[in-house]
Design an enzyme around this catalytic site. Structure first.
Site, PDB file in Angstrom:
ATOM      1  N   TYR A 172       0.828  -1.195   0.000  1.00  0.00           N
ATOM      2  CA  TYR A 172       0.000   0.000   0.000  1.00  0.00           C
ATOM      3  C   TYR A 172       0.873   1.260   0.000  1.00  0.00           C
ATOM      4  O   TYR A 172       1.704   1.432   0.899  1.00  0.00           O
ATOM      5  CB  TYR A 172      -0.905  -0.048   1.234  1.00  0.00           C
ATOM      6  CG  TYR A 172      -1.603   1.232   1.600  1.00  0.00           C
ATOM      7  CD1 TYR A 172      -2.385   1.921   0.678  1.00  0.00           C
ATOM      8  CD2 TYR A 172      -1.493   1.752   2.895  1.00  0.00           C
ATOM      9  CE1 TYR A 172      -3.039   3.088   1.034  1.00  0.00           C
ATOM     10  CE2 TYR A 172      -2.150   2.919   3.258  1.00  0.00           C
ATOM     11  CZ  TYR A 172      -2.909   3.591   2.323  1.00  0.00           C
ATOM     12  OH  TYR A 172      -3.554   4.753   2.672  1.00  0.00           O
TER      13      TYR A 172
ATOM     14  N   ASP B 131      -1.755  -6.369   9.341  1.00  0.00           N
ATOM     15  CA  ASP B 131      -2.814  -5.401   9.067  1.00  0.00           C
ATOM     16  C   ASP B 131      -3.952  -6.162   8.389  1.00  0.00           C
ATOM     17  O   ASP B 131      -3.847  -6.543   7.230  1.00  0.00           O
ATOM     18  CB  ASP B 131      -2.276  -4.294   8.161  1.00  0.00           C
ATOM     19  CG  ASP B 131      -3.277  -3.174   7.939  1.00  0.00           C
ATOM     20  OD1 ASP B 131      -4.486  -3.451   8.003  1.00  0.00           O
ATOM     21  OD2 ASP B 131      -2.856  -2.034   7.681  1.00  0.00           O
TER      22      ASP B 131
ATOM     23  N   ILE C 267      -7.259  -5.197   7.875  1.00  0.00           N
ATOM     24  CA  ILE C 267      -8.435  -4.348   7.707  1.00  0.00           C
ATOM     25  C   ILE C 267      -9.356  -4.828   6.577  1.00  0.00           C
ATOM     26  O   ILE C 267     -10.512  -4.400   6.514  1.00  0.00           O
ATOM     27  CB  ILE C 267      -8.056  -2.872   7.471  1.00  0.00           C
ATOM     28  CG1 ILE C 267      -7.342  -2.674   6.125  1.00  0.00           C
ATOM     29  CG2 ILE C 267      -7.207  -2.355   8.593  1.00  0.00           C
ATOM     30  CD1 ILE C 267      -7.158  -1.208   5.771  1.00  0.00           C
TER      31      ILE C 267
ATOM     32  N   LYS D 198     -13.075  -0.587   5.706  1.00  0.00           N
ATOM     33  CA  LYS D 198     -13.253  -1.407   4.499  1.00  0.00           C
ATOM     34  C   LYS D 198     -14.426  -2.376   4.622  1.00  0.00           C
ATOM     35  O   LYS D 198     -15.262  -2.476   3.722  1.00  0.00           O
ATOM     36  CB  LYS D 198     -11.968  -2.185   4.201  1.00  0.00           C
ATOM     37  CG  LYS D 198     -10.703  -1.341   4.213  1.00  0.00           C
ATOM     38  CD  LYS D 198     -10.762  -0.170   3.240  1.00  0.00           C
ATOM     39  CE  LYS D 198      -9.483   0.653   3.298  1.00  0.00           C
ATOM     40  NZ  LYS D 198      -9.529   1.807   2.367  1.00  0.00           N
TER      41      LYS D 198
END
Length: 467
Positions: free
Chosen positions: A145, A231, A233, A272
């Site tokens: 990202y 992570d 999410i 998300k």
């Protein structure tokens, strides 16, 4: 004397990345079906707008919650006054239950070990402050990202060393790549404090395999002073097999000692899965008491409002609603992803096979005029300015291979996505025609030149014979 601080005037925020520059171009000329039909369509924003109606329906059925009432009486004053930065116990309990439900209740989370933050951005930065000193490094698998260059590094001073993954194995992490990244960090005189991964991956849209997760746990087990940040999410966006496997599930299966549990940390957010980035709801989950205590103190600089916590504690506490939402949202994501893949295929474009996320990792290498990142940027500019689509080039995600792009599909209507695919198909067709025309003209010229050379050669030969 300096008028401003070094931090205020430095250029290390990452805002000049093509990932952010594409957003800026979109904002100058945003697509609107009626007012600006030739504008740029935003396909660089990983937002989930497919299930708003489910959330709005719940709010309509629970007007007291939306009106900040309890048992018909207003609690506005209660919520408006000061709240402890540890967060509302009811919300923390509802959040960890929701996290467990997304993971099929294969793992559970202790609300005493969760820290609330203003989104995943804040959660990741807070962990950097807790785990690393300025100049320490975290290893991140590529592609990753683009915002991590800002979130992890800008204020903390931490460094990122890439774990170079390639398309040869669908960008999965290998032991060799992990070791090479670690050795590269040592060559740069950096102390490696851990590995950070996104699972499911942003930008790949794929879930990590058990073997990859075990590889990473083995790595931090061997390197005694390192951590693993997962992570997660996008954990609720997994819409097809293989299913999502949390690093917490891996730890449970391995039955390792408590010491390794202290060095594994999970980041989560409702941005998300519920499509609520504007609510700024993130969380850190850690079994490390010292990390939880420090992160909780730091969270006072970025709290979630009491009103938001109250509303979401009621929504997430409605088990019938959450079960229905998770299933229906995943169905909608799967349908939309298939629509994107089908549109790309009709345009002669393939993508990495994905099973999660709000985007596809799209292969446009065949559209490059050369296998370089310069050619990738030229193609990206054409797609942004000529085609009118803002997509994210792979180079902004630190991909090692030119020609890959992240393209989002869940932040627009079906009609807008259809238009985007139509634009892309027309662009590819025109580009192919241009290439064929150039090739044909070049071939014709070569044929003409060959005939001319042949005639000239024959004439010279006859002249030589006459002499």
């Amino acid at each position: 004397m300096r008028l401003l601080s070094t931090k205020a005037t430095c250029n290390s925020h990452g805002q000049d990345s093509s990932y952010f520059l594409g957003w800026q171009e979109y904002e100058k000329n945003p697509y609107d079906e009626i007012h600006n039909p030739k504008g740029i369509i935003q396909m660089g924003l990983a937002e989930n707008q497919l299930s708003f109606d489910l959330l709005e329906s719940w709010l309509a059925k629970n007007p007291d919650v939306a009106g900040f009432k309890r048992d018909g009486k207003s609690i506005f004053r209660e919520l408006a006054l000061f709240q402890d930065y540890h967060g509302l116990p009811s919300f923390k309990k509802a959040l960890v239950d929701f996290m467990a439900e997304i993971r099929g209740n294969k793992v559970t989370f202790d609300p005493n070990h969760i820290v609330l933050t203003a989104g995943a951005t804040s959660a990741n930065e807070t962990l950097m402050f807790c785990l690393a000193e300025q100049g320490d490094a975290f290893l991140l698998p590529t592609p990753y990202y683009p915002g991590f260059d800002r979130d992890l590094k800008w204020r903390t001073g931490a460094e990122i060393v890439p774990i170079q993954c390639t398309s040869s194995n669908n960008f999965q992490i290998t032991e060799t790549a992990l070791k090479q990244a670690y050795e590269e960090a040592l060559k740069r005189n950096l102390r490696v404090k851990g590995v950070l991964v996104t699972n499911p991956s942003n930008p790949l849209g794929t879930t990590m395999s058990r073997s990859e997760l075990n590889l990473l746990v083995d790595f931090i087990k061997e390197k005694k002073d390192t951590h693993l940040i997962s992570d997660e999410i996008y954990s609720g966006t997994v819409f097809s097999s293989p299913g999502f496997v949390s690093v917490m599930e891996i730890l449970k299966e391995r039955n390792d000692t408590g010491e390794i549990w202290n060095r594994v940390h999970v980041v989560y957010s409702l941005s998300k899965d519920l499509g609520l980035p504007g609510f700024r709801v993130g969380a850190i989950y850690s079994e490390n008491d010292t990390v939880v205590a420090a992160a909780t103190k730091m969270s006072s600089f970025g709290l979630i409002s009491s009103q938001t916590q109250y509303l979401l504690s009621a929504m997430l506490g409605d088990k019938k609603f959450t079960r229905n939402y998770i299933v229906e949202n995943q169905k909608r994501l799967k349908r939309r992803q298939r629509m994107m893949v089908s549109g790309l295929q009709k345009a002669g474009i393939s993508c990495l096979e994905s099973n999660a996320g709000l985007f596809c990792w799209v292969d446009m290498r065949h559209l490059l005029h050369s296998n370089t990142f310069e050619a990738e940027m030229e193609l990206w500019k054409k797609i942004v300015y000529q085609v009118g689509l803002n997509i994210s080039p792979g180079s902004s995600c630190h991909c090692t291979e030119p020609g890959w792009f992240r393209v989002c599909f869940a932040n627009m209507s079906e009609e807008t996505l259809s238009l985007a695919m139509k634009r892309l198909k027309n662009f590819v067709a025109e580009s192919t025609c241009t290439q064929r025309s150039a090739l044909f003209n070049g071939t014709s010229k070569r044929k003409s030149l060959t005939k001319w050379v042949f005639r000239l050669s024959s004439r010279d030969h006859r002249e030589q014979e006459e002499r």
